[in-house]
Design a protein around this motif. Structure first.
Motif, PDB file in Angstrom:
ATOM      1  N   PHE A  93       0.846  -1.188   0.000  1.00  0.00           N
ATOM      2  CA  PHE A  93       0.000   0.000   0.000  1.00  0.00           C
ATOM      3  C   PHE A  93       0.883   1.241   0.000  1.00  0.00           C
ATOM      4  O   PHE A  93       2.066   1.181   0.343  1.00  0.00           O
ATOM      5  CB  PHE A  93      -0.936   0.013   1.218  1.00  0.00           C
ATOM      6  N   THR A  94       0.294   2.352  -0.395  1.00  0.00           N
ATOM      7  CA  THR A  94       0.997   3.630  -0.378  1.00  0.00           C
ATOM      8  C   THR A  94       0.212   4.610   0.490  1.00  0.00           C
ATOM      9  O   THR A  94      -0.969   4.387   0.785  1.00  0.00           O
ATOM     10  CB  THR A  94       1.147   4.214  -1.797  1.00  0.00           C
ATOM     11  N   VAL A  95       0.873   5.680   0.901  1.00  0.00           N
ATOM     12  CA  VAL A  95       0.241   6.690   1.752  1.00  0.00           C
ATOM     13  C   VAL A  95       0.435   8.058   1.119  1.00  0.00           C
ATOM     14  O   VAL A  95       1.548   8.413   0.726  1.00  0.00           O
ATOM     15  CB  VAL A  95       0.841   6.698   3.172  1.00  0.00           C
ATOM     16  N   ARG A 107      -3.995  -1.341  -3.447  1.00  0.00           N
ATOM     17  CA  ARG A 107      -4.349  -1.853  -4.773  1.00  0.00           C
ATOM     18  C   ARG A 107      -4.331  -3.377  -4.723  1.00  0.00           C
ATOM     19  O   ARG A 107      -3.303  -3.990  -4.452  1.00  0.00           O
ATOM     20  CB  ARG A 107      -3.342  -1.344  -5.803  1.00  0.00           C
ATOM     21  N   TYR A 108      -5.484  -3.995  -4.994  1.00  0.00           N
ATOM     22  CA  TYR A 108      -5.586  -5.449  -4.943  1.00  0.00           C
ATOM     23  C   TYR A 108      -5.350  -6.088  -6.307  1.00  0.00           C
ATOM     24  O   TYR A 108      -4.667  -7.100  -6.425  1.00  0.00           O
ATOM     25  CB  TYR A 108      -6.962  -5.864  -4.416  1.00  0.00           C
ATOM     26  N   ALA A 109      -5.951  -5.511  -7.347  1.00  0.00           N
ATOM     27  CA  ALA A 109      -5.820  -6.075  -8.690  1.00  0.00           C
ATOM     28  C   ALA A 109      -6.164  -5.007  -9.718  1.00  0.00           C
ATOM     29  O   ALA A 109      -6.990  -4.127  -9.453  1.00  0.00           O
ATOM     30  CB  ALA A 109      -6.744  -7.280  -8.857  1.00  0.00           C
ATOM     31  N   PRO A 110      -5.535  -5.048 -10.894  1.00  0.00           N
ATOM     32  CA  PRO A 110      -5.847  -4.058 -11.930  1.00  0.00           C
ATOM     33  C   PRO A 110      -7.204  -4.290 -12.578  1.00  0.00           C
ATOM     34  O   PRO A 110      -7.792  -3.381 -13.162  1.00  0.00           O
ATOM     35  CB  PRO A 110      -4.717  -4.244 -12.941  1.00  0.00           C
ATOM     36  N   ALA A 111      -7.704  -5.520 -12.480  1.00  0.00           N
ATOM     37  CA  ALA A 111      -9.003  -5.854 -13.076  1.00  0.00           C
ATOM     38  C   ALA A 111      -9.549  -7.085 -12.377  1.00  0.00           C
ATOM     39  O   ALA A 111      -8.858  -7.741 -11.593  1.00  0.00           O
ATOM     40  CB  ALA A 111      -8.862  -6.102 -14.575  1.00  0.00           C
ATOM     41  N   GLY A 112     -10.810  -7.403 -12.651  1.00  0.00           N
ATOM     42  CA  GLY A 112     -11.417  -8.571 -12.023  1.00  0.00           C
ATOM     43  C   GLY A 112     -12.830  -8.770 -12.508  1.00  0.00           C
ATOM     44  O   GLY A 112     -13.370  -7.959 -13.275  1.00  0.00           O
ATOM     45  N   ASN A 113     -13.431  -9.854 -12.056  1.00  0.00           N
ATOM     46  CA  ASN A 113     -14.821 -10.125 -12.406  1.00  0.00           C
ATOM     47  C   ASN A 113     -15.737  -9.114 -11.729  1.00  0.00           C
ATOM     48  O   ASN A 113     -15.364  -8.471 -10.742  1.00  0.00           O
ATOM     49  CB  ASN A 113     -15.202 -11.543 -11.995  1.00  0.00           C
ATOM     50  N   LEU A 118     -11.161  -3.786  -6.459  1.00  0.00           N
ATOM     51  CA  LEU A 118      -9.899  -3.493  -7.134  1.00  0.00           C
ATOM     52  C   LEU A 118      -8.961  -2.667  -6.258  1.00  0.00           C
ATOM     53  O   LEU A 118      -7.746  -2.875  -6.270  1.00  0.00           O
ATOM     54  CB  LEU A 118     -10.171  -2.738  -8.438  1.00  0.00           C
ATOM     55  N   GLU A 119      -9.526  -1.733  -5.509  1.00  0.00           N
ATOM     56  CA  GLU A 119      -8.687  -0.827  -4.724  1.00  0.00           C
ATOM     57  C   GLU A 119      -9.499  -0.193  -3.597  1.00  0.00           C
ATOM     58  O   GLU A 119     -10.699   0.042  -3.745  1.00  0.00           O
ATOM     59  CB  GLU A 119      -8.107   0.268  -5.622  1.00  0.00           C
ATOM     60  N   ASP A 120      -8.829   0.051  -2.472  1.00  0.00           N
ATOM     61  CA  ASP A 120      -9.419   0.789  -1.349  1.00  0.00           C
ATOM     62  C   ASP A 120      -8.589   2.039  -1.101  1.00  0.00           C
ATOM     63  O   ASP A 120      -7.355   1.970  -1.035  1.00  0.00           O
ATOM     64  CB  ASP A 120      -9.427  -0.053  -0.067  1.00  0.00           C
ATOM     65  N   LEU A 121      -9.259   3.165  -0.957  1.00  0.00           N
ATOM     66  CA  LEU A 121      -8.618   4.405  -0.536  1.00  0.00           C
ATOM     67  C   LEU A 121      -9.224   4.770   0.815  1.00  0.00           C
ATOM     68  O   LEU A 121     -10.423   5.035   0.911  1.00  0.00           O
ATOM     69  CB  LEU A 121      -8.853   5.539  -1.538  1.00  0.00           C
ATOM     70  N   VAL A 122      -8.407   4.753   1.855  1.00  0.00           N
ATOM     71  CA  VAL A 122      -8.900   4.986   3.211  1.00  0.00           C
ATOM     72  C   VAL A 122      -8.443   6.363   3.684  1.00  0.00           C
ATOM     73  O   VAL A 122      -7.242   6.620   3.817  1.00  0.00           O
ATOM     74  CB  VAL A 122      -8.405   3.893   4.178  1.00  0.00           C
TER      75      VAL A 122
END
Length: 203
Positions: A93-95, A107-113, A118-122
């Motif tokens: 993760f980045t901050v 970032r979990y994955a660039p794409a998916g079903n 795909l991504e969480d911004l907290v």
């Protein structure tokens, strides 16, 4: 029945106590009344902008102090829950540091079903306010759905079509995180410290 001489002695004792308090405590005020009695510091000691002649309410000051302490404790517990969540991640993760708070990007994955996260911004405010998450979910036809997660629930924040590109979805999510940090939800010590991070546990 109190005699005149006894009353006089009691009055003298009260005056002597007041003089002793003034000599001993300098600027401190002898406060008495329906809210209790005791020695209180001048208002400027607790409130730098207060007028010198301002009179403090001991019970109100104590209640404010306890409320502040409770919020600071809730903030510390919130930050500990955030650290526990970050260390449990199976991905990097980045901050990003803003004037109003921090935004953790996972970032979990660039794409998916369809439905995959795909991504969480907290977004985590610097103060005692509650955190907030903006999640990117894969949708049909390559689109990305933007969802907001808080301690009290979730909300649909929009959708970015595939034609707009991956960067457009990330920019939209970041804009939502920044907007939240400008007006975050107030602290609620009654909520669990992990009220948000428990919603961010991705399998």
């Amino acid at each position: 029945m109190l005699t005149l001489s006894i009353l006089a002695k009691m009055s003298s004792a009260a005056i002597a106590a007041g003089i002793t308090a003034c000599l001993t405590y300098g600027q401190y005020n002898v406060a008495s009344g329906p809210n209790g009695s005791g020695l209180m510091p001048p208002a400027s000691v607790l409130h730098s902008n207060a007028r010198p002649e301002a009179v403090l309410d001991p019970l109100a000051e104590m209640a404010d102090a306890f409320a502040t302490l409770k919020q600071e404790r809730a903030k510390a517990d919130r930050n500990r829950a955030m650290v526990d969540w970050l260390t449990s991640l199976q991905t990097r993760f980045t901050v990003q540091r803003l004037e109003t708070g921090l935004v953790y990007k996972v970032r979990y994955a660039p794409a998916g079903n369809a439905g995959a996260v795909l991504e969480d911004l907290v977004a985590v405010p610097y103060g005692t306010e509650l955190p907030f998450a903006v999640s990117l979910h894969a949708a049909e036809d390559g689109a990305v759905r933007i969802e907001g997660l808080s301690c009290r629930g979730q909300e649909n924040l929009g959708r970015v079509d595939a034609a707009a590109g991956d960067e457009a979805a990330q920019a939209a999510a970041m804009a939502e995180a920044e907007a939240y940090l400008r007006t975050p939800d107030p602290a609620d010590p009654g909520l669990p410290a992990d009220c948000l991070t428990v919603r961010l546990k991705r399998s």
